[in-house]
Scaffold this active site. Structure first.
Site, PDB file in Angstrom:
ATOM      1  N   THR A   1       0.836  -1.202   0.000  1.00  0.00           N
ATOM      2  CA  THR A   1       0.000   0.000   0.000  1.00  0.00           C
ATOM      3  C   THR A   1       0.871   1.253   0.000  1.00  0.00           C
ATOM      4  O   THR A   1       0.616   2.200  -0.744  1.00  0.00           O
ATOM      5  CB  THR A   1      -0.922  -0.014   1.244  1.00  0.00           C
TER       6      THR A   1
ATOM      7  N   GLY B   1       6.134  -8.045   0.803  1.00  0.00           N
ATOM      8  CA  GLY B   1       6.795  -9.253   1.289  1.00  0.00           C
ATOM      9  C   GLY B   1       5.850 -10.404   1.633  1.00  0.00           C
ATOM     10  O   GLY B   1       6.122 -11.561   1.308  1.00  0.00           O
TER      11      GLY B   1
ATOM     12  N   CYS C   1     -10.052  -7.595   1.844  1.00  0.00           N
ATOM     13  CA  CYS C   1     -10.524  -6.294   2.321  1.00  0.00           C
ATOM     14  C   CYS C   1     -12.016  -6.134   2.098  1.00  0.00           C
ATOM     15  O   CYS C   1     -12.674  -5.398   2.800  1.00  0.00           O
ATOM     16  CB  CYS C   1      -9.787  -5.173   1.604  1.00  0.00           C
TER      17      CYS C   1
HETATM   18  N1  PLP Z   1      -2.103  -4.571  -4.172  1.00  0.00           N
HETATM   19  C1  PLP Z   1      -2.599  -5.798  -4.367  1.00  0.00           C
HETATM   20  C2  PLP Z   1      -2.888  -6.267  -5.755  1.00  0.00           C
HETATM   21  C3  PLP Z   1      -2.842  -6.647  -3.272  1.00  0.00           C
HETATM   22  O1  PLP Z   1      -3.336  -7.862  -3.466  1.00  0.00           O
HETATM   23  C4  PLP Z   1      -2.539  -6.173  -1.970  1.00  0.00           C
HETATM   24  C5  PLP Z   1      -2.820  -7.018  -0.790  1.00  0.00           C
HETATM   25  O2  PLP Z   1      -3.742  -7.811  -0.779  1.00  0.00           O
HETATM   26  C6  PLP Z   1      -2.002  -4.883  -1.831  1.00  0.00           C
HETATM   27  C7  PLP Z   1      -1.801  -4.109  -2.957  1.00  0.00           C
HETATM   28  C8  PLP Z   1      -1.658  -4.320  -0.488  1.00  0.00           C
HETATM   29  O3  PLP Z   1      -0.472  -4.869   0.005  1.00  0.00           O
HETATM   30  P1  PLP Z   1      -0.094  -4.690   1.562  1.00  0.00           P
HETATM   31  O4  PLP Z   1      -1.002  -5.589   2.319  1.00  0.00           O
HETATM   32  O5  PLP Z   1       1.331  -5.103   1.673  1.00  0.00           O
HETATM   33  O6  PLP Z   1      -0.286  -3.254   1.878  1.00  0.00           O
END
Ligand code: PLP
Length: 400
Positions: free
Chosen positions: A73, A201, A326
């Site tokens: 994110t 990660g 989410c």
């Molecule tokens: N982008 C995609 C395509 C994802 O699947 C996710 C997590 O599910 C994210 C971004 C967000 O990653 P993080 O959980 O490391 O913030």
């Protein structure tokens, strides 16, 4: 009975070899990489090795093209916010309707609070980007185009190299959210025109809370966090050394396993998919079967609720997901399936099974054994199913 974990697009188990690599950096090698003494130098050297391991996985030309962050994110947010500042006079962003909320929520905020124009490009029924609409949206006001490498819910892969070239023809930067693609499919960034790439990660057997942003050499980056000089001034804050070292080791393991896993995992996935479609009527695969991640399948079981399926599978010790992590919790079908115009009665019963190198044939056997009974039980309670689908189409809303 051993639980069956088929939710690896939500997160993966940290590989024991990754844990072993990071542990010393909590206790013996706890220095701050910026310190001038031996404790610091030791960690500094390990961070450089980790950077090179990740560089190799991405096929990047230079190790300093990698900027460590706290998650996918943060990488996504940094890329887009930076482009809006460095691309003077340009205040439009192009993205797709099926991105992760890390992009879509940021874009919604930019539209509302910063008067940025956001073009959201649609997809077809298989989740493939409308390339003509993308081409038309690009122009002299485009600061950045951000299109994911692979979709987290369906696994559909986007032609990011081609999209990057098109963005450059319009003088725009190109970013890709590759959180779901890194470690699963081969990459060679040095031979692509991709400017910025996000990864995380915990999707590749490293811990949660560490990510990276690839920034191609020559691309200017405005930091989101200002402070110390870490990451060449591009991301302030003392480096999370144990997790960065873990990510490096995870990258090395992903490379070592990739060839073998790219035959074994899709074979498991395809056996599950075929077996479920054979055993359960009124079910369909969503996404693009010809061009998707090797580990993902998203199957819609008509006339029942995905949440009900998850609950009963969970009782049987099987973990998977309905839509992205989410969005589950709300009873609306996911924005991805809505964007693909999957019929309402099917989108509600969509289940994502996502594999990793931890999965086995026994996992597939177990789901094939349990799933038909789960669907039958839920359909026996479903008024939509009992009325042969007519009731369902009466109530089905149409998506704008
Ligand atoms: N982008 C995609 C395509 C994802 O699947 C996710 C997590 O599910 C994210 C971004 C967000 O990653 P993080 O959980 O490391 O913030």
């Amino acid at each position: 009975m051993r639980p069956v974990y088929l939710d690896n697009n939500a997160t993966t188990r940290v590989d024991p070899e990754v844990v072993a690599a990071m542990l010393p950096f909590f206790t013996e090698q706890f220095g701050n990489a910026s310190s001038m003494h031996a404790f610091g130098a030791e960690v500094g050297g390990a961070l450089l090795r980790a950077r090179r391991q990740l560089q190799a996985l991405l096929g990047a030309e230079f190790d300093h093209e990698i900027v460590y962050t706290s998650c996918g994110t943060e990488s996504d947010n940094t890329a887009i916010l930076s482009a809006l500042e460095t691309q003077g006079g340009r205040n439009e962003v192009i993205t797709s309707t099926v991105e992760h909320p890390a992009i879509l929520q940021l874009c919604a905020w930019l539209e509302k609070s910063r008067a940025v124009k956001v073009h959201k490009i649609g997809v077809d029924a298989r989740g493939r980007l409308d390339i003509d609409a993308y081409r038309k949206a690009l122009g002299p006001r485009t600061a950045i185009a951000s299109i994911m490498w692979a979709n987290n819910e369906t696994g559909t892969i986007f032609p990011v190299e081609q999209l990057a070239e098109m963005a450059h023809e319009a003088g725009a930067l190109f970013h890709t959210d590759a959180v779901q693609a890194v470690g699963k499919i081969p990459m060679d960034l040095k031979s692509s025109e991709i400017d910025l790439l996000s990864l995380s990660g915990h999707k590749l057997h490293a811990p949660k809370g560490v990510g990276a942003l690839y920034v191609r050499r020559g691309v200017r980056l405005r930091p989101m966090l200002r402070g110390g000089h870490q990451e060449r001034g591009r991301r302030a804050g003392t480096e999370n050394a144990p997790s960065i070292i873990a990510l490096g080791r995870a990258a090395e393991l992903a490379m070592a396993h990739m060839e073998e896993e790219n035959t074994r995992i899709p074979a498991l996935r395809d056996r599950l998919e075929k077996g479920l479609l054979q055993r359960i009527g009124n079910s369909m695969v969503t996404g693009d079967p010809e061009n998707r991640l090797p580990n993902t399948t998203n199957i819609a079981f008509e006339y029942i609720e995905g949440e009900g399926i998850l609950l009963l599978l969970n009782r049987a010790g099987i973990a998977c997901s309905s839509g992205s992590a989410c969005t589950s919790g709300s009873l609306e079908p996911s924005h991805v399936l809505r964007a693909m115009n999957i019929p309402y009665t099917a989108a509600h019963g969509a289940i994502r099974f996502s594999f990793s190198r931890d999965n086995t044939d026994e996992d597939v056997d177990r789901v094939l054994e349990v799933m038909p009974g789960v669907v039958e039980q839920l359909r026996s309670l479903s008024p939509f199913w009992k009325s042969g689908g007519q009731a369902a189409s009466q109530f089905a809303p149409t998506y704008a």
